[in-house]
Design an enzyme around this catalytic site. Sequence first.
Site, PDB file in Angstrom:
ATOM      1  N   LYS A 166      58.467  69.383  -5.385  1.00  0.00           N
ATOM      2  CA  LYS A 166      58.030  68.027  -5.025  1.00  0.00           C
ATOM      3  C   LYS A 166      59.185  67.225  -4.389  1.00  0.00           C
ATOM      4  O   LYS A 166      59.050  66.648  -3.313  1.00  0.00           O
ATOM      5  CB  LYS A 166      57.500  67.318  -6.277  1.00  0.00           C
ATOM      6  CG  LYS A 166      57.202  65.863  -6.096  1.00  0.00           C
ATOM      7  CD  LYS A 166      56.016  65.630  -5.180  1.00  0.00           C
ATOM      8  CE  LYS A 166      55.883  64.145  -4.842  1.00  0.00           C
ATOM      9  NZ  LYS A 166      54.728  63.839  -4.049  1.00  0.00           N
ATOM     10  N   GLY A 221      59.562  54.058   4.697  1.00  0.00           N
ATOM     11  CA  GLY A 221      59.422  53.152   3.552  1.00  0.00           C
ATOM     12  C   GLY A 221      58.425  53.737   2.582  1.00  0.00           C
ATOM     13  O   GLY A 221      58.234  54.957   2.524  1.00  0.00           O
ATOM     14  N   LYS A 239      62.521  56.538  -2.996  1.00  0.00           N
ATOM     15  CA  LYS A 239      62.772  56.832  -4.413  1.00  0.00           C
ATOM     16  C   LYS A 239      63.113  58.311  -4.625  1.00  0.00           C
ATOM     17  O   LYS A 239      64.075  58.650  -5.310  1.00  0.00           O
ATOM     18  CB  LYS A 239      61.510  56.473  -5.201  1.00  0.00           C
ATOM     19  CG  LYS A 239      61.438  56.998  -6.607  1.00  0.00           C
ATOM     20  CD  LYS A 239      60.186  56.523  -7.301  1.00  0.00           C
ATOM     21  CE  LYS A 239      58.942  57.267  -6.882  1.00  0.00           C
ATOM     22  NZ  LYS A 239      58.553  58.388  -7.712  1.00  0.00           N
ATOM     23  N   GLY A 261      61.135  55.430  14.497  1.00  0.00           N
ATOM     24  CA  GLY A 261      60.571  54.135  14.130  1.00  0.00           C
ATOM     25  C   GLY A 261      61.581  53.291  13.381  1.00  0.00           C
ATOM     26  O   GLY A 261      62.798  53.525  13.460  1.00  0.00           O
ATOM     27  N   CYS A 264      57.525  56.419  -2.110  1.00  0.00           N
ATOM     28  CA  CYS A 264      57.915  57.802  -2.428  1.00  0.00           C
ATOM     29  C   CYS A 264      59.229  58.246  -1.792  1.00  0.00           C
ATOM     30  O   CYS A 264      60.154  58.639  -2.504  1.00  0.00           O
ATOM     31  CB  CYS A 264      56.791  58.746  -2.020  1.00  0.00           C
ATOM     32  SG  CYS A 264      55.218  58.277  -2.738  1.00  0.00           S
ATOM     33  N   PHE A 303      50.503  65.835  -3.272  1.00  0.00           N
ATOM     34  CA  PHE A 303      51.053  65.728  -1.915  1.00  0.00           C
ATOM     35  C   PHE A 303      50.147  64.809  -1.101  1.00  0.00           C
ATOM     36  O   PHE A 303      49.762  65.125   0.025  1.00  0.00           O
ATOM     37  CB  PHE A 303      51.177  67.117  -1.271  1.00  0.00           C
ATOM     38  CG  PHE A 303      52.086  68.056  -2.043  1.00  0.00           C
ATOM     39  CD1 PHE A 303      53.463  67.868  -2.037  1.00  0.00           C
ATOM     40  CD2 PHE A 303      51.568  69.100  -2.784  1.00  0.00           C
ATOM     41  CE1 PHE A 303      54.305  68.713  -2.765  1.00  0.00           C
ATOM     42  CE2 PHE A 303      52.399  69.960  -3.511  1.00  0.00           C
ATOM     43  CZ  PHE A 303      53.768  69.761  -3.492  1.00  0.00           C
ATOM     44  N   LEU A 304      49.773  63.689  -1.713  1.00  0.00           N
ATOM     45  CA  LEU A 304      48.824  62.768  -1.078  1.00  0.00           C
ATOM     46  C   LEU A 304      49.573  61.729  -0.258  1.00  0.00           C
ATOM     47  O   LEU A 304      50.491  61.094  -0.767  1.00  0.00           O
ATOM     48  CB  LEU A 304      47.991  62.044  -2.139  1.00  0.00           C
ATOM     49  CG  LEU A 304      47.336  62.906  -3.218  1.00  0.00           C
ATOM     50  CD1 LEU A 304      46.616  62.015  -4.226  1.00  0.00           C
ATOM     51  CD2 LEU A 304      46.367  63.893  -2.587  1.00  0.00           C
ATOM     52  N   THR A 339      55.439  61.903 -10.194  1.00  0.00           N
ATOM     53  CA  THR A 339      56.681  62.579  -9.796  1.00  0.00           C
ATOM     54  C   THR A 339      57.761  62.231 -10.819  1.00  0.00           C
ATOM     55  O   THR A 339      58.106  61.061 -10.984  1.00  0.00           O
ATOM     56  CB  THR A 339      57.096  62.124  -8.381  1.00  0.00           C
ATOM     57  OG1 THR A 339      56.019  62.436  -7.499  1.00  0.00           O
ATOM     58  CG2 THR A 339      58.362  62.822  -7.914  1.00  0.00           C
ATOM     59  N   LYS A 377      42.311  45.650 -14.210  1.00  0.00           N
ATOM     60  CA  LYS A 377      42.015  46.726 -13.259  1.00  0.00           C
ATOM     61  C   LYS A 377      40.764  47.492 -13.705  1.00  0.00           C
ATOM     62  O   LYS A 377      39.864  47.773 -12.921  1.00  0.00           O
ATOM     63  CB  LYS A 377      43.214  47.682 -13.243  1.00  0.00           C
ATOM     64  CG  LYS A 377      43.625  48.130 -11.867  1.00  0.00           C
ATOM     65  CD  LYS A 377      44.678  49.180 -12.068  1.00  0.00           C
ATOM     66  CE  LYS A 377      45.745  49.121 -11.025  1.00  0.00           C
ATOM     67  NZ  LYS A 377      46.735  50.170 -11.225  1.00  0.00           N
TER      68      LYS A 377
HETATM   69  C1  UGA Z   1      54.612  60.734   1.136  1.00  0.00           C
HETATM   70  C2  UGA Z   1      54.349  62.211   1.474  1.00  0.00           C
HETATM   71  O1  UGA Z   1      54.029  62.350   2.857  1.00  0.00           O
HETATM   72  C3  UGA Z   1      53.213  62.778   0.614  1.00  0.00           C
HETATM   73  O2  UGA Z   1      53.068  64.173   0.860  1.00  0.00           O
HETATM   74  C4  UGA Z   1      53.560  62.564  -0.871  1.00  0.00           C
HETATM   75  O3  UGA Z   1      52.535  63.024  -1.720  1.00  0.00           O
HETATM   76  C5  UGA Z   1      53.789  61.082  -1.133  1.00  0.00           C
HETATM   77  O4  UGA Z   1      54.852  60.622  -0.264  1.00  0.00           O
HETATM   78  C6  UGA Z   1      54.179  60.916  -2.581  1.00  0.00           C
HETATM   79  O5  UGA Z   1      55.203  61.475  -3.000  1.00  0.00           O
HETATM   80  O6  UGA Z   1      53.396  60.337  -3.349  1.00  0.00           O
HETATM   81  P1  UGA Z   1      53.462  58.402   1.804  1.00  0.00           P
HETATM   82  O7  UGA Z   1      54.628  57.754   1.133  1.00  0.00           O
HETATM   83  O8  UGA Z   1      52.093  57.922   1.496  1.00  0.00           O
HETATM   84  O9  UGA Z   1      53.441  59.991   1.513  1.00  0.00           O
HETATM   85  O10 UGA Z   1      53.650  58.191   3.370  1.00  0.00           O
HETATM   86  P2  UGA Z   1      54.048  59.086   4.644  1.00  0.00           P
HETATM   87  O11 UGA Z   1      52.883  59.197   5.521  1.00  0.00           O
HETATM   88  O12 UGA Z   1      54.738  60.316   4.259  1.00  0.00           O
HETATM   89  O13 UGA Z   1      55.092  58.091   5.356  1.00  0.00           O
HETATM   90  C7  UGA Z   1      56.312  57.699   4.713  1.00  0.00           C
HETATM   91  C8  UGA Z   1      57.147  56.855   5.648  1.00  0.00           C
HETATM   92  O14 UGA Z   1      57.661  57.621   6.731  1.00  0.00           O
HETATM   93  C9  UGA Z   1      56.395  55.683   6.301  1.00  0.00           C
HETATM   94  O15 UGA Z   1      57.217  54.548   6.277  1.00  0.00           O
HETATM   95  C10 UGA Z   1      56.165  56.149   7.732  1.00  0.00           C
HETATM   96  O16 UGA Z   1      56.046  55.098   8.657  1.00  0.00           O
HETATM   97  C11 UGA Z   1      57.423  56.963   7.968  1.00  0.00           C
HETATM   98  N1  UGA Z   1      57.272  57.972   9.037  1.00  0.00           N
HETATM   99  C12 UGA Z   1      56.426  59.023   8.865  1.00  0.00           C
HETATM  100  C13 UGA Z   1      58.023  57.863  10.208  1.00  0.00           C
HETATM  101  O17 UGA Z   1      58.805  56.908  10.392  1.00  0.00           O
HETATM  102  N2  UGA Z   1      57.892  58.827  11.170  1.00  0.00           N
HETATM  103  C14 UGA Z   1      57.048  59.882  11.022  1.00  0.00           C
HETATM  104  O18 UGA Z   1      56.995  60.729  11.938  1.00  0.00           O
HETATM  105  C15 UGA Z   1      56.290  59.986   9.845  1.00  0.00           C
END
Ligand code: UGA
Length: 460
Positions: free
Chosen positions: A230, A283, A289, A279, A286, A176-177, A147, A61
């Site tokens: 968190k 998944g 887990k 949906g 984050c 919170f990315l 985390t 990497k």
């Molecule tokens: C999530 C959090 O949103 C971030 O704030 C956090 O920093 C991150 O976890 C982490 O702990 O590292 P992420 O896993 O990248 O971010 O993705 P999200 O955009 O939150 O989506 C998570 C899942 O929820 C996806 O499968 C998405 O399709 C689903 N989702 C999201 C829905 O089914 N409906 C929605 O309205 C929003």
Amino acid sequence: MSYIIKIVFITATFININSNPEQFEPRKITILGTGYVGLVTGVCLASFGHEIICADIDSNKIGLLQKNIIPIYEPGLAKLLETAINSKKISFTDNIETSIQNSDIIFIAVGTPMNKAGKTDLTAIEETFEIISENLNKPKLICMKSTVPIGTCKMLKKVLKRKNEHLTEIAFNPEFLKEGSAISDFLEPDRLVLGGSNRSIEILKKIYLPLIKKNVPVLSTDTITAETIKYASNSFLATKISYINEIARLCDVIGADCNVVAQGMGLDKRIGDKFLKAGPGYGGSCFPKDSQELLYISRYHNKPLKILEAVIDTNNSQCQYIFEKFLKLMDNNLENKTIAILGLSFKPNTDDVRYSPAIDFIHNLQKYNCKINAYDPIAIENMRKEIHDINYIDNIEDTCKNVDGIVILTEWQNIKDINLERLVDLVNKPVLFDTRNIINTDLLKKLGYKYTNIGNAKIN
Ligand code: UGA
């Protein structure tokens, strides 16, 4: 040296910060771990003007990064990395020891995945602390970004104190990315949460000064509260998703339109319109887990979060729920059919397939001996490592050629824009299941598709 004199001496030698809180001071910062969080944190802190060393034990990497090749897909990251490299604000190394010795501040962004028992695996954190402990040549601030289970930072501080003479602070600064929008989430955050002693918080405030000057709210607290923020945040977002998915199941039978229900709810500012899209279930690396870990902690302390139990159950059954909808759409006749899967990543704008709903859906189809054509704009290579025995195709039209049914699992922009008219001529039968509610149902009807989506009984 008396005890009191020694304390004063050590305090004086701990990282100096300028007394003027308004004045930016570039810092030498090492980031341990070059995954999504580590790389984004590294390039964004470099864009503030800090001098960043990104370190990782994975030499392959590091080799790629040294050649300016990014091993992950994250929009905007390449451009920012190029700027950081050109301005000599970032460097990459697999020599963890010297990277620790050469910095005052160390951010930890190593993986904390879920193990088979559903608990957070802290192996990488333990190994990282072992190396830090062996290479603490002076007092440093260690800032946890990974985390970690509630109480971890406090426990690590005790261990370090026992093992090391140098006064070292451990802070927790949760990220919170969101994958896919991580750069803007870092540079324009809703808030900064800083957990730790007053002194470590002051240092972190200086590091984040460019954001603080933009009036980003800062919440300063202890590490246990920051760790809890968190988990509670991610679990609350997961709760919103499971809630709307259950409402969608109800809409499927009572005749309401879940999209409009979510819209009507979201217009209430107290509820908000985010994370209310029904949906195939949440998944990624984050939510599954972190919700599991918070539930575990609550049970351990005999204060079980019953809401979270239900959230996880609903999410675990959502894939089966949508699969049964598809089976019904296919008139309970899936045996040996050819099915097109559009979208493999757990959400758009990422190549990440960890805990992607597509994995379970494909395994369910395989039980019916289906022939599967799978398309994704960028996640094919990652999915190939999970599932080998399906046809991966790099364009939508060939994926849909001669299929008996199409299933949309990820709302990529080019999947939203599919040419439905053209596909009618290519497929064996025009049958479409839109698990993300992104396709115009009037058009599907007009073109003669047999179709369904989530939470709208009128089109079932
Ligand atoms: C999530 C959090 O949103 C971030 O704030 C956090 O920093 C991150 O976890 C982490 O702990 O590292 P992420 O896993 O990248 O971010 O993705 P999200 O955009 O939150 O989506 C998570 C899942 O929820 C996806 O499968 C998405 O399709 C689903 N989702 C999201 C829905 O089914 N409906 C929605 O309205 C929003």
